[in-house]
Scaffold this active site. Structure first.
Site, mmCIF file in Angstrom:
data_model
loop_
_atom_site.group_PDB
_atom_site.id
_atom_site.type_symbol
_atom_site.label_atom_id
_atom_site.label_comp_id
_atom_site.label_asym_id
_atom_site.label_seq_id
_atom_site.Cartn_x
_atom_site.Cartn_y
_atom_site.Cartn_z
ATOM 1 C CD GLN A 102 -2.234 1.297 2.892
ATOM 2 O OE1 GLN A 102 -1.643 0.727 3.804
ATOM 3 N NE2 GLN A 102 -3.287 2.040 3.100
ATOM 4 C CB SER A 105 2.224 6.998 4.559
ATOM 5 O OG SER A 105 1.153 6.397 5.219
ATOM 6 C CB SER A 137 3.775 -2.880 5.518
ATOM 7 O OG SER A 137 3.563 -1.951 6.533
ATOM 8 C CD GLU A 220 -4.416 0.264 6.516
ATOM 9 O OE1 GLU A 220 -4.763 1.354 6.035
ATOM 10 O OE2 GLU A 220 -3.224 -0.039 6.724
ATOM 11 C CD GLU A 354 -3.601 10.301 18.776
ATOM 12 O OE1 GLU A 354 -3.208 9.665 17.777
ATOM 13 O OE2 GLU A 354 -3.133 10.102 19.920
HETATM 14 C C1 FAD Z 1 3.986 -0.505 11.454
HETATM 15 C C2 FAD Z 1 3.479 0.489 10.445
HETATM 16 C C3 FAD Z 1 3.155 0.068 9.175
HETATM 17 C C4 FAD Z 1 2.699 1.001 8.222
HETATM 18 N N1 FAD Z 1 2.421 0.538 6.959
HETATM 19 C C5 FAD Z 1 2.028 1.423 6.008
HETATM 20 C C6 FAD Z 1 1.815 0.980 4.665
HETATM 21 O O1 FAD Z 1 1.979 -0.200 4.332
HETATM 22 N N2 FAD Z 1 1.459 1.892 3.731
HETATM 23 C C7 FAD Z 1 1.263 3.204 4.046
HETATM 24 O O2 FAD Z 1 0.897 3.973 3.149
HETATM 25 N N3 FAD Z 1 1.480 3.669 5.309
HETATM 26 C C8 FAD Z 1 1.860 2.801 6.293
HETATM 27 N N4 FAD Z 1 2.094 3.246 7.580
HETATM 28 C C9 FAD Z 1 1.992 4.682 7.856
HETATM 29 C C10 FAD Z 1 0.788 5.106 8.678
HETATM 30 O O3 FAD Z 1 -0.414 4.978 7.950
HETATM 31 C C11 FAD Z 1 1.039 6.569 9.108
HETATM 32 O O4 FAD Z 1 2.183 6.567 9.934
HETATM 33 C C12 FAD Z 1 -0.143 7.138 9.846
HETATM 34 O O5 FAD Z 1 -1.226 7.357 8.977
HETATM 35 C C13 FAD Z 1 0.205 8.472 10.557
HETATM 36 O O6 FAD Z 1 0.821 9.371 9.695
HETATM 37 P P1 FAD Z 1 2.181 10.100 10.107
HETATM 38 O O7 FAD Z 1 3.157 9.066 10.532
HETATM 39 O O8 FAD Z 1 2.550 10.996 8.975
HETATM 40 O O9 FAD Z 1 1.828 10.960 11.403
HETATM 41 P P2 FAD Z 1 1.132 12.382 11.424
HETATM 42 O O10 FAD Z 1 -0.055 12.372 10.539
HETATM 43 O O11 FAD Z 1 2.162 13.424 11.185
HETATM 44 O O12 FAD Z 1 0.633 12.462 12.928
HETATM 45 C C14 FAD Z 1 1.474 12.847 14.018
HETATM 46 C C15 FAD Z 1 0.631 12.895 15.274
HETATM 47 O O13 FAD Z 1 -0.410 13.903 15.151
HETATM 48 C C16 FAD Z 1 -1.679 13.348 15.395
HETATM 49 N N5 FAD Z 1 -2.691 13.965 14.523
HETATM 50 C C17 FAD Z 1 -2.547 14.231 13.192
HETATM 51 N N6 FAD Z 1 -3.690 14.780 12.707
HETATM 52 C C18 FAD Z 1 -4.573 14.850 13.759
HETATM 53 C C19 FAD Z 1 -5.920 15.283 13.882
HETATM 54 N N7 FAD Z 1 -6.598 15.786 12.836
HETATM 55 N N8 FAD Z 1 -6.514 15.187 15.102
HETATM 56 C C20 FAD Z 1 -5.847 14.691 16.162
HETATM 57 N N9 FAD Z 1 -4.553 14.249 16.099
HETATM 58 C C21 FAD Z 1 -3.933 14.314 14.914
HETATM 59 C C22 FAD Z 1 -1.521 11.868 15.063
HETATM 60 O O14 FAD Z 1 -2.501 11.095 15.720
HETATM 61 C C23 FAD Z 1 -0.104 11.581 15.557
HETATM 62 O O15 FAD Z 1 -0.109 11.333 16.932
HETATM 63 C C24 FAD Z 1 2.545 2.354 8.565
HETATM 64 C C25 FAD Z 1 2.871 2.789 9.861
HETATM 65 C C26 FAD Z 1 3.335 1.877 10.798
HETATM 66 C C27 FAD Z 1 3.657 2.363 12.183
#
Ligand code: FAD
Length: 384
Positions: A102, A105, A137, A220, A354
């Site tokens: 997928q 991100s 992933s 998902e 969140e």
């Molecule tokens: C083990 C693992 C596997 C993954 N696998 C995939 C994959 O296969 N493909 C893929 O595309 N992605 C994958 N991801 C990514 C995952 O989907 C993102 O990390 C996730 O959506 C959060 O985005 P970010 O890391 O950019 O954090 P951010 O969006 O920058 O968030 C940072 C913090 O701010 C908070 N926050 C942000 N917006 C808001 C809001 N509107 N209200 C309240 N709080 C908020 C969040 O909750 C978080 O605590 C994976 C992540 C992990 C940990």
């Protein structure tokens, strides 16, 4: 089923032939439409079919290697793919010949996925795609990737997205490992440089990638939170309860009370997951999956914390921090330290806790939405 097994002896038929025939007979995912590996039956019958095949000694399709393909790509293809795409991809996917990943991100777009910057530019019958994806992933095993890219930067962020299935072996796709807190690299960063994607591999209409991506994300959350029928004490509560039973010297009254609460929570989550699965029609999960995902993340973190504490001094040891490229996340082949560290990601992957609470508040409980100030601003004018 009996007729199928009589015709295809699982001990005599080569694995791939057996899986192909099972798909063609509609006995792969029985709730899918006829001709696509299913028979249009109730989803609840899947358990019965799987159990019968297992009892007959049939080879499996290594479902844990293709969680994204089976749990997310397939329902998206059924809901939004063309007939030609369904025929081309679903059989390869279910039989395990094609692993999917997928590509959603990006370094600058996670929770606010609609801000993503990977560009898709139309060129005749192809699209030329460039950008960077992250946390992908299993990209190191995948033949296909679910990709959302920006096809029109002139319109507001949700409107200019288009959805594709990219060939991960195409020129211009580069997969690099990202090592995580457990020591291993389950996920990757993926660089796309002028990757040519045939228009025939676009899923859904141009500019409607957000809608298609949401279907994938809802699948998902169900897939993470309530993926399959599970017996009592399946999941993280299993090893915790087993240690409790086998190591009486570790018990304290405080830990006992905690274990009982966690055990009950795990059982309630299991039964709620069962109900959710039974309510689901093929390919159309709703926002309720967010609740299952939210609960699973909290439970996994609480139970693995409990397990570590119960293990006392042993809990401070970590079995192996060497860099590995696992084929899938397996919480149970390693010790409590691994479970504790890996469970940290449960409240991030598939949408953070969140964000799950926001979805439940807005779309399940009907509470007022978060203010969306940039809703009508063209993507190219958003601050970066
Ligand atoms: C083990 C693992 C596997 C993954 N696998 C995939 C994959 O296969 N493909 C893929 O595309 N992605 C994958 N991801 C990514 C995952 O989907 C993102 O990390 C996730 O959506 C959060 O985005 P970010 O890391 O950019 O954090 P951010 O969006 O920058 O968030 C940072 C913090 O701010 C908070 N926050 C942000 N917006 C808001 C809001 N509107 N209200 C309240 N709080 C908020 C969040 O909750 C978080 O605590 C994976 C992540 C992990 C940990």
């Amino acid at each position: 089923m009996l007729a199928f097994l009589a015709e295809h002896d699982p001990r005599e038929t080569p694995k791939q032939d057996f899986l192909n025939a099972r798909f063609d007979a509609g006995l792969a995912w029985v709730h899918y439409p006829e001709g696509l590996g299913g028979l249009g039956l109730s989803r609840s019958l899947q358990q019965v079919v799987d159990a019968e095949f297992a009892a007959a000694g049939s080879p499996g399709n290594d479902a844990e290697r293709n969680v994204i393909g089976l749990g997310m790509a397939a329902p998206t293809i059924v809901a939004y793919g063309t007939d030609e795409q369904r025929r081309r991809w679903l059989r390869e996917l279910w039989t395990g010949r094609e692993i999917w990943c997928q590509l959603f991100s990006e370094p600058g777009a996670g929770s606010d996925l609609a801000t993503l910057a990977t560009r898709a530019v139309r060129d005749g019958d192809n699209w030329v795609v460039s950008g960077q994806k992250v946390w992908t992933s299993l990209a190191h095993h995948a033949q296909r990737g679910l990709l959302v890219a920006r096809s029109d930067p002139e319109v507001p962020k949700h409107q200019g997205l288009t959805y594709f299935a990219v060939d991960m072996t195409a020129p211009g796709v580069e997969v690099r490992p990202l090592r995580q807190i457990t020591g291993e690299a389950e996920f990757n960063e993926v660089f796309l440089t002028d990757v040519r994607i045939p228009d025939a591999d676009r899923i859904g209409p141009v500019g409607e990638g957000w809608k298609v991506a949401n279907a994938t994300l809802m699948s998902e959350r169900v897939s993470i939170g309530a993926s399959r029928a599970a017996p009592r004490e399946a999941g993280m509560i299993g090893p915790a309860a087993a240690t409790w039973r086998s190591r009486p010297e570790l018990r304290t009254p405080g830990l006992h009370a905690r274990l009982l609460r966690l055990w009950i929570d795990a059982e309630v989550a299991r039964l709620a997951g069962e109900r959710l699965r039974q309510q689901l029609a093929a390919g159309q999960p709703g926002p309720e999956g967010s609740a299952a995902k939210l609960v699973l993340a909290r439970l996994n973190q609480d139970i693995s914390g409990f397990e570590l504490e119960l293990a006392a001094a042993d809990g401070l040891r970590y079995d192996d921090w060497s860099m590995r490229r696992p084929e899938h996340a397996n919480f149970y082949s390693r010790g409590p330290g691994y479970r504790y560290l890996r469970a940290r990601g449960n409240s991030i992957e598939g949408g953070t806790s969140e964000i799950m609470r926001n979805i439940i508040a807005e779309r399940v409980l009907g509470l007022p939405p978060e203010p969306r100030v940039d809703k009508d601003v063209p993507w190219k004018d958003l601050p970066r």
